[in-house]
Design an enzyme around this catalytic site. Sequence first.
Site, PDB file in Angstrom:
ATOM      1  N   HIS A 150       0.830  -1.200   0.000  1.00 14.93           N
ATOM      2  CA  HIS A 150       0.000   0.000   0.000  1.00 14.93           C
ATOM      3  C   HIS A 150       0.866   1.253   0.000  1.00 14.93           C
ATOM      4  CE1 HIS A 150      -3.247  -2.773   1.234  1.00 14.93           C
ATOM      5  NE2 HIS A 150      -4.040  -1.857   0.720  1.00 14.93           N
ATOM      6  N   LYS A 154      -0.694   4.971   4.484  1.00 19.39           N
ATOM      7  CA  LYS A 154      -1.594   4.038   5.169  1.00 19.39           C
ATOM      8  C   LYS A 154      -1.104   3.801   6.594  1.00 19.39           C
ATOM      9  CE  LYS A 154      -3.926  -0.437   4.649  1.00 19.39           C
ATOM     10  NZ  LYS A 154      -5.249   0.152   4.917  1.00 19.39           N
TER      11      LYS A 154
END
Length: 263
Positions: A150, A154
């Site tokens: 990600h 995040k």
Amino acid sequence: MKKIIISGVLGRMGQVLQRAIQNDPGLVIVAGIDAHPEKALPGQIDFPLYQSATELATEFADTADVVIDFSHHSVVPELLNVCVEKNLPVVVATTGLDEDTKGMLAVAAQVIPVFVSANMSLGINVLLKALQAISPALEPDFNIEIIEKHHNQKKDAPSGTALLLADGINDSLTKPKTYVYGRHGLELSNPLDEMGIHAVRGGTIPGEHTVLYAGPDEIIELTHTALSRDIFANGALKAALFLAKQPPGLYAMADLLDAKETN
């Protein structure tokens, strides 16, 4: 015309959801909730904006068909209480929920329709069904590892989607595996009864999840790559339209996919 309230309306996903709704003539945003209303740019929104679900419950006089939540795990309990009070179906797409909040979802579902998924992508949830179909046959001989990637903003690791896939695989196995979050050390045995879950963070990666089955002399990999956040907004809207027709209960993507197969 379906009337929608967005919780977390000024966040990344809230803004993607706004655009998706504005492009659909059958949908309209009637209110938004965001803990930081000062982030709204002039002319960005054309609907009432509230700082909390409680403020919305106090001041919002209109009606709505469903609430979609892409906010922060800390505000979900308050939102659930308001949805129960106002009899509003709610789609909870926020990840990182603790056990107490998960318990609240089940309690709220006794009164209102509640849809919850750690990932609103239809593709991820089809992948989950495929993993559950093949994992029992591979269980005796294959190590199973999950690698998720990600963007560097995040906050939680591993991702809610990685845990969704891991839990789904475990539900299909004769003997559930023990999760190992990353591997380090000098004397690792890496037994078959462990499932490694590994998190990568960098750049602007929207999301990639790979499930790796490694057996004697052969490897199987299944990968889902999110090329934009639009897939999560589209899935959330499909969930909202599905939920608006349902009686009280706790619903998940499997229910939506089953409904699509029977239609």
